[in-house]
Design a protein around this motif. Structure first.
Motif, mmCIF file in Angstrom:
data_model
loop_
_atom_site.group_PDB
_atom_site.id
_atom_site.type_symbol
_atom_site.label_atom_id
_atom_site.label_comp_id
_atom_site.label_asym_id
_atom_site.label_seq_id
_atom_site.Cartn_x
_atom_site.Cartn_y
_atom_site.Cartn_z
ATOM 1 N N TYR A 1 -1.887 2.282 5.138
ATOM 2 C CA TYR A 1 -0.918 3.315 4.767
ATOM 3 C C TYR A 1 -0.457 4.074 6.011
ATOM 4 O O TYR A 1 0.726 4.344 6.188
ATOM 5 C CB TYR A 1 -1.531 4.276 3.750
ATOM 6 C CG TYR A 1 -0.615 5.412 3.383
ATOM 7 C CD1 TYR A 1 0.552 5.167 2.667
ATOM 8 C CD2 TYR A 1 -0.892 6.717 3.775
ATOM 9 C CE1 TYR A 1 1.410 6.209 2.346
ATOM 10 C CE2 TYR A 1 -0.042 7.749 3.453
ATOM 11 C CZ TYR A 1 1.119 7.486 2.738
ATOM 12 O OH TYR A 1 1.975 8.515 2.432
ATOM 13 N N GLU B 1 6.435 12.639 4.205
ATOM 14 C CA GLU B 1 5.905 11.931 3.027
ATOM 15 C C GLU B 1 6.460 12.538 1.736
ATOM 16 O O GLU B 1 6.821 11.807 0.807
ATOM 17 C CB GLU B 1 4.377 12.037 2.993
ATOM 18 C CG GLU B 1 3.683 11.127 3.965
ATOM 19 C CD GLU B 1 2.183 11.315 3.877
ATOM 20 O OE1 GLU B 1 1.652 12.063 4.709
ATOM 21 O OE2 GLU B 1 1.566 10.747 2.968
ATOM 22 N N THR C 1 -4.553 7.164 -5.438
ATOM 23 C CA THR C 1 -5.382 7.636 -4.325
ATOM 24 C C THR C 1 -5.812 6.412 -3.509
ATOM 25 O O THR C 1 -5.682 5.273 -3.967
ATOM 26 C CB THR C 1 -6.643 8.345 -4.845
ATOM 27 O OG1 THR C 1 -7.405 7.380 -5.593
ATOM 28 C CG2 THR C 1 -6.290 9.514 -5.743
ATOM 29 N N PHE C 2 -6.388 6.663 -2.327
ATOM 30 C CA PHE C 2 -6.853 5.535 -1.511
ATOM 31 C C PHE C 2 -7.969 4.769 -2.231
ATOM 32 O O PHE C 2 -8.055 3.550 -2.119
ATOM 33 C CB PHE C 2 -7.346 6.018 -0.145
ATOM 34 C CG PHE C 2 -6.221 6.427 0.775
ATOM 35 C CD1 PHE C 2 -5.132 5.593 0.987
ATOM 36 C CD2 PHE C 2 -6.246 7.649 1.427
ATOM 37 C CE1 PHE C 2 -4.096 5.960 1.833
ATOM 38 C CE2 PHE C 2 -5.214 8.021 2.271
ATOM 39 C CZ PHE C 2 -4.126 7.178 2.471
ATOM 40 N N ARG D 1 8.557 10.656 -1.125
ATOM 41 C CA ARG D 1 8.069 10.693 -2.505
ATOM 42 C C ARG D 1 9.135 11.193 -3.465
ATOM 43 O O ARG D 1 9.162 10.811 -4.633
ATOM 44 C CB ARG D 1 6.879 11.627 -2.585
ATOM 45 C CG ARG D 1 5.638 10.885 -2.854
ATOM 46 C CD ARG D 1 4.457 11.760 -2.857
ATOM 47 N NE ARG D 1 3.413 11.004 -2.168
ATOM 48 C CZ ARG D 1 2.300 11.480 -1.747
ATOM 49 N NH1 ARG D 1 2.042 12.746 -1.913
ATOM 50 N NH2 ARG D 1 1.414 10.725 -1.171
ATOM 51 N N VAL E 1 0.850 -1.205 0.000
ATOM 52 C CA VAL E 1 0.000 0.000 0.000
ATOM 53 C C VAL E 1 0.887 1.256 0.000
ATOM 54 O O VAL E 1 0.613 2.225 -0.731
ATOM 55 C CB VAL E 1 -0.966 -0.009 1.209
ATOM 56 C CG1 VAL E 1 -1.613 1.346 1.382
ATOM 57 C CG2 VAL E 1 -2.037 -1.060 1.027
ATOM 58 N N LYS F 1 0.874 4.239 -2.816
ATOM 59 C CA LYS F 1 0.527 5.610 -2.444
ATOM 60 C C LYS F 1 1.700 6.565 -2.686
ATOM 61 O O LYS F 1 1.528 7.644 -3.263
ATOM 62 C CB LYS F 1 0.119 5.614 -0.960
ATOM 63 C CG LYS F 1 -0.280 6.959 -0.419
ATOM 64 C CD LYS F 1 -1.665 7.341 -0.860
ATOM 65 C CE LYS F 1 -2.061 8.699 -0.295
ATOM 66 N NZ LYS F 1 -2.843 9.470 -1.221
ATOM 67 N N ALA G 1 -7.369 0.399 3.269
ATOM 68 C CA ALA G 1 -6.233 0.945 2.511
ATOM 69 C C ALA G 1 -5.628 2.123 3.269
ATOM 70 O O ALA G 1 -4.401 2.218 3.424
ATOM 71 C CB ALA G 1 -6.702 1.375 1.127
ATOM 72 N N ALA G 2 -6.497 3.002 3.766
ATOM 73 C CA ALA G 2 -6.004 4.194 4.468
ATOM 74 C C ALA G 2 -5.286 3.816 5.756
ATOM 75 O O ALA G 2 -4.223 4.370 6.069
ATOM 76 C CB ALA G 2 -7.167 5.132 4.760
ATOM 77 N N THR H 1 -5.637 13.558 3.649
ATOM 78 C CA THR H 1 -4.841 13.092 2.511
ATOM 79 C C THR H 1 -3.739 14.073 2.139
ATOM 80 O O THR H 1 -3.064 13.892 1.138
ATOM 81 C CB THR H 1 -5.742 12.865 1.280
ATOM 82 O OG1 THR H 1 -6.466 14.051 1.045
ATOM 83 C CG2 THR H 1 -6.677 11.692 1.495
ATOM 84 N N ILE I 1 -6.239 2.562 -4.686
ATOM 85 C CA ILE I 1 -5.548 1.462 -3.997
ATOM 86 C C ILE I 1 -6.563 0.406 -3.556
ATOM 87 O O ILE I 1 -6.344 -0.795 -3.716
ATOM 88 C CB ILE I 1 -4.759 1.989 -2.777
ATOM 89 C CG1 ILE I 1 -3.610 2.875 -3.241
ATOM 90 C CG2 ILE I 1 -4.214 0.842 -1.941
ATOM 91 C CD1 ILE I 1 -2.890 3.602 -2.130
#
Lengths: 172, 115
Positions: A151, B9, A132-133, B13, A122, A126, A147-148, B3, A136
């Motif tokens: 992650y 992160e 996106t969730f 990335r 996952v 991401k 999924a969230a 999000t 996924i």
């Protein structure tokens, strides 16, 4: 109806992403390469629809099913390989000129190898495939919240594994 | 569900994943092309053999037929005489219906008397 993409197009655009996704399952480069090859052979035998909105997600869903089949066939071998992989994981990131980035990449590869497969895959989707969730969840056939949360757990573990180095590299 | 990625992160990335070796491209695409091409058939080829029945099915049928044949040859043409105890308890089925009725009534009366 738009023309279906050719295999070379798909390889150039998504080959590396698919390979790294397979690696998150197999832990071994050789097995991930075999899976990637089998996936492209499968694609060659079927008609690729030209109207797919998100080709990356579509391919990753195929790759996910293929990887799950592989896991079912190789459960015993996978356990042994996973242990070996955690000790010496295959290098996942490109070489960096900046030594700090190179160190971070190396530590991150090791930290990823320590994650459970579900969280590792996952996190890959991401962070580096940019899904996106929702995507996924669709790729892996799991609920959105799962999924969230996978992650979130993965990120927390990576954060705690990399914190000493990260704090050193990025003093706030 | 938040999000928005944080700095950590974003830094993860920013790391680029390793590209695949160049030689893999032609290797994989050639294998895929070979897999996708229709199979080459010789001009004169024998008709494909009929699909064979699975072994378990053949063995099962054979056993069933063997059992049928054995039973056919070992079963006597006339049924064996009933066991003596059985024949003593049971009324004679060839007796006239009235006699048969009396026999049964007597048997029931004896049973009631014994209880």
């Amino acid at each position: 109806m738009p023309a279906a993409p050719t295999l070379p197009d798909l390889y150039d655009a998504h080959g590396a992403g698919l390979f790294h996704y397979f690696t998150s399952f197999t832990g071994s480069e050789a097995d991930a390469k075999d899976l990637l090859q089998e996936l492209f052979m499968k694609l060659a035998r079927q008609q690729i629809p030209g109207d797919i909105l998100n080709m990356r997600a579509w391919l990753l869903r195929m790759a996910h099913h293929h990887a799950i089949d592989w896991l079912r066939r190789h459960t015993v071998r996978r356990r042994a390989e996973e242990e070996a992989h955690a000790q010496a994981p295959a290098e996942m990131f490109a070489a960096h000129d900046d030594p700090d980035q190179a160190e971070l990449a190396q530590r991150l590869t090791r930290a990823l190898a320590l994650l459970p497969l579900e969280q590792r895959s996952v996190a890959q989707l991401k962070l580096w495939d940019g899904l996106t969730f929702e995507e996924i969840a669709e790729v892996q056939g799991i609920p959105l919240n799962t999924a969230a949360s996978r992650y979130r757990y993965a990120l927390e573990k990576l954060r705690s594994e990399l914190r000493p180095l990260y704090d050193e590299l990025k003093p706030s | 569900m938040n999000t928005n990625p944080d700095a950590f992160e974003n830094d993860l990335r920013a790391l680029r994943r390793r590209a695949l070796p160049d030689e893999w491209r032609s290797e994989m695409l050639q294998a895929a092309a070979a897999a996708g091409a229709p199979p080459v058939m010789p001009k004169t080829h024998a008709a494909p053999a009929a699909a064979r029945a699975p072994r378990w099915l053949v063995a099962g049928w054979s056993l069933a037929w063997a059992a049928t044949v054995v039973m056919y040859f070992t079963t006597p043409p006339e049924p064996a005489a009933p066991l003596p105890s059985y024949s003593a308890e049971m009324p004679d089925s060839t007796a006239p219906p009235a006699l048969l009725w009396d026999q049964r009534a007597a048997a029931i009366a004896a049973l009631v008397a014994s209880n």
